[in-house]
Design a protein around this motif. Structure first.
Motif, PDB file in Angstrom:
ATOM      1  N   ALA A  82       0.831  -1.208   0.000  1.00 49.25           N
ATOM      2  CA  ALA A  82       0.000   0.000   0.000  1.00 49.25           C
ATOM      3  C   ALA A  82       0.866   1.260   0.000  1.00 49.25           C
ATOM      4  N   ALA A  83       1.951   1.249   0.766  1.00 48.36           N
ATOM      5  CA  ALA A  83       2.832   2.409   0.826  1.00 48.36           C
ATOM      6  C   ALA A  83       3.491   2.669  -0.522  1.00 48.36           C
ATOM      7  N   LEU A  84       3.964   1.605  -1.170  1.00 48.52           N
ATOM      8  CA  LEU A  84       4.601   1.749  -2.481  1.00 48.52           C
ATOM      9  C   LEU A  84       3.601   2.221  -3.526  1.00 48.52           C
ATOM     10  N   ALA A  85       2.362   1.729  -3.413  1.00 45.27           N
ATOM     11  CA  ALA A  85       1.336   2.141  -4.374  1.00 45.27           C
ATOM     12  C   ALA A  85       0.965   3.606  -4.198  1.00 45.27           C
ATOM     13  N   ALA A  86       1.050   4.099  -2.934  1.00 43.17           N
ATOM     14  CA  ALA A  86       0.691   5.487  -2.658  1.00 43.17           C
ATOM     15  C   ALA A  86       1.772   6.465  -3.088  1.00 43.17           C
ATOM     16  N   ALA A  87       3.019   5.974  -3.254  1.00 40.79           N
ATOM     17  CA  ALA A  87       4.120   6.858  -3.653  1.00 40.79           C
ATOM     18  C   ALA A  87       3.901   7.316  -5.091  1.00 40.79           C
ATOM     19  N   SER A  88       4.248   8.585  -5.375  1.00 44.82           N
ATOM     20  CA  SER A  88       4.050   9.112  -6.720  1.00 44.82           C
ATOM     21  C   SER A  88       5.248   9.935  -7.150  1.00 44.82           C
ATOM     22  N   PRO A  89       5.517  10.075  -8.455  1.00 45.05           N
ATOM     23  CA  PRO A  89       6.625  10.899  -8.926  1.00 45.05           C
ATOM     24  C   PRO A  89       6.499  12.343  -8.499  1.00 45.05           C
ATOM     25  N   GLU A  90       5.248  12.880  -8.394  1.00 43.17           N
ATOM     26  CA  GLU A  90       5.084  14.265  -8.002  1.00 43.17           C
ATOM     27  C   GLU A  90       5.659  14.514  -6.611  1.00 43.17           C
ATOM     28  N   ASP A  91       5.476  13.542  -5.692  1.00 42.16           N
ATOM     29  CA  ASP A  91       6.012  13.701  -4.354  1.00 42.16           C
ATOM     30  C   ASP A  91       7.527  13.747  -4.390  1.00 42.16           C
ATOM     31  N   ALA A  92       8.127  12.900  -5.196  1.00 35.56           N
ATOM     32  CA  ALA A  92       9.581  12.843  -5.259  1.00 35.56           C
ATOM     33  C   ALA A  92      10.158  14.108  -5.851  1.00 35.56           C
ATOM     34  N   ALA A  93       9.384  14.858  -6.658  1.00 35.31           N
ATOM     35  CA  ALA A  93       9.901  16.044  -7.333  1.00 35.31           C
ATOM     36  C   ALA A  93       9.758  17.305  -6.492  1.00 35.31           C
TER      37      ALA A  93
END
Length: 327
Positions: A82-93
């Motif tokens: 669930a945590a990996l699925a919730a991660a998004s490229p926008e957050d990383a940027a």
């Protein structure tokens, strides 16, 4: 923002945090982080020199999500997915938002405790307690005592976390009682380890510590016992709910320089008992002695018997007992 948070934030912005630093931040044992990395891929995106883990803000955000889900009762494997699925490229940027994520108190996470703006170590210890992570609690308690000393660790880390746990189960019905019991046990173990590190110095008077009859809260007395032991001062710790006759017998048999009576509530505080203990004498005829009596805890309020002292906290009690014991 407290000093601990500032140091952690600096570590994130200058190349990432070590596994040990992240473990202290989140209240997770380092072995748990390594296991999550190995089993579920919840790990740092880069490694220093190809081997050493360095956790960025984005990595820590993912871990916070993982911790929140496991705190809520989700199995680790499912929480990782669930945590990996919730991660998004926008957050990383958006590193500015990621850094906020590191500094943000965990008060909105599932199962979090009401700690407000407490030290970062409090939040880590609270998270470990909610997860019932015994090893992490031991590690975090030992680290706090080693870093700050017993007195500061008790007043700024241990007590706020214990109070937060108490407030949580009071407002959540029967939930979180197991959290309070486990945390209290590990705090007690940490304090006893401190007390065992130094032998008493010969020639000092004994301090007898006991809860009043009907009183079961002992942790504050255990902290006092540990603080006295650190100074090489002899202690007799009788713990919870010592009956009156047993207390009198203990005083006569040990001949203490001081007696400390702890009461958490007004219902267990007895001024008559304090006066009775203060009047106990021992020794040979012509050289009879009586103990100095101190009462401690929030239960004592109002006028006390003559000669009985009420220290305002652990520091004052340690200072008073050290003077009395070394006379």
């Amino acid at each position: 923002m407290d000093d601990a948070v500032s140091v952690l934030t600096k570590g994130v912005t200058t190349g990432g945090l070590t596994t040990g630093a992240v473990a202290r931040l989140l209240g997770v044992a380092p072995t748990t982080l390594r296991s999550w990395d190995r089993r579920y891929g919840i790990g740092p995106a880069s490694r220093e020199g190809g081997r050493h883990r360095r956790w960025t803000s984005a990595d820590i955000g993912l871990l916070e999500c993982m911790c929140g889900l496991t705190n809520a009762g989700m199995p680790p494997a499912e929480a990782a997915r669930a945590a990996l699925a919730a991660a998004s490229p926008e957050d990383a940027a958006r590193p500015d938002e990621q850094e906020d994520r590191v500094d943000r108190p965990a008060s909105h996470a599932p199962g979090a405790l009401p700690l407000g703006r407490a030290r970062q170590e409090c939040r880590g210890l609270a998270r470990a307690a909610v997860r019932l992570d015994a090893r992490a609690m031991d590690d975090l308690l030992a680290a706090a005592i080693e870093r700050y000393g017993l007195l500061t660790a008790w007043e700024s880390v241990i007590m706020p976390t214990l109070h937060a746990v108490g407030r949580k189960w009071e407002t959540a019905g029967e939930r979180y009682i197991e959290v309070e019991h486990l945390l209290s046990w590990h705090v007690s173990c940490a304090l006893r380890r401190v007390a065992a590190q130094r032998a008493p110095v010969a020639g000092s008077g004994v301090s007898l510590l006991a809860c009043t009859p009907g009183e079961s809260h002992t942790l504050a007395l255990e902290a006092l016992a540990a603080g006295l032991a650190q100074q090489g001062l002899p202690v007799r710790m009788f713990g919870a709910a010592l009956p009156v006759l047993a207390m009198e017998e203990a005083v006569r048999r040990t001949g203490p320089a001081a007696v400390v009576l702890w009461a958490q509530s007004r219902s267990t505080a007895s001024r008559a008992l304090a006066a009775r203990v203060e009047s106990i004498e021992w020794g040979v005829r012509g050289a009879r002695r009586r103990p100095a009596v101190l009462v401690a805890g929030p239960g004592w309020a109002g006028q006390l018997p003559p000669g009985v002292r009420h220290p305002s906290g652990l520091a004052e009690a340690l200072e008073a007992l050290a003077v009395i014991s070394r006379r």
